[in-house]
Motif scaffolding. Structure first.
Motif: not given
Length: 129
Positions: A36-39, A86-89, A105-108, A114-116
Motif C-alpha cells: 500500500f502506497t500513500l501518495e 479476492e478480486s483485486a488486480n 495506490d492511486k493507479a492500482n 480510496d476506502i483506505v
C-alpha cells in the motif's frame, strides 16, 4: 486560541510518502504480498490527544512540545471485504508462477485505495507528551 493540526505528507526525491508492506492469504491459502502506497500530497488530519487521553491542551508561547503520530493500519483496512481482496488486480514481478503482488495506490486497485485513504483520519492520532 483554537488551532487545527494538519499533516501534509511530502516526498524527497519523488519517493512515496508512506509505504506499508503486508501479506494477504487468499481463498486458496496462498500468501500474496501487498504493498500500500500513500501518495505524496495526501493530507492527514489526526485526532489530537494528550498522553493521558485528554483532548484539551494548554500551549505556552515559546515552549516546544513533542508528540508522536500513531497510525492504526488495522483500522484502515478492516472495512475492505474478502471479495474486494479476492478480486483485486495482481501485478506479476520477476519470473515464475506465484510471483504476484497486490499493489494498492492511486493507479492500482483504486477502489481499495480510496476506502483506505478515507479511513486514515479516523485511524490516526497525534499524541502530545
Amino acid at each position: 486560541t483554537n488551532f487545527a493540526l494538519e499533516l501534509k505528507l511530502k516526498t524527497i526525491n519523488n519517493n512515496q510518502s508512506l509505504v506499508l508492506h503486508g501479506t494477504y492469504t487468499n481463498s486458496f491459502f496462498m500468501k500474496v504480498p501487498v504493498v500500500f502506497t500513500l501518495e505524496a500530497g495526501e493530507t492527514i488530519i489526526p485526532a489530537a490527544k494528550t498522553s493521558n487521553g485528554g483532548t484539551e491542551f494548554v500551549f505556552v508561547e515559546g515552549q516546544t512540545y513533542a508528540g508522536n503520530i500513531v497510525f492504526n493500519s488495522t483500522h484502515w483496512f478492516e472495512s475492505i471485504s474478502q471479495n474486494m481482496l479476492e478480486s483485486a488486480n495482481l501485478t506479476a514481478v520477476g519470473w515464475g508462477w506465484g510471483n504476484n503482488v497486490m499493489y494498492i495506490d492511486k493507479a492500482n486497485n483504486t477502489n481499495i485505495y480510496d476506502i483506505v485513504v478515507g479511513r486514515i483520519k479516523s485511524g490516526s492520532e497525534m499524541i502530545f507528551n
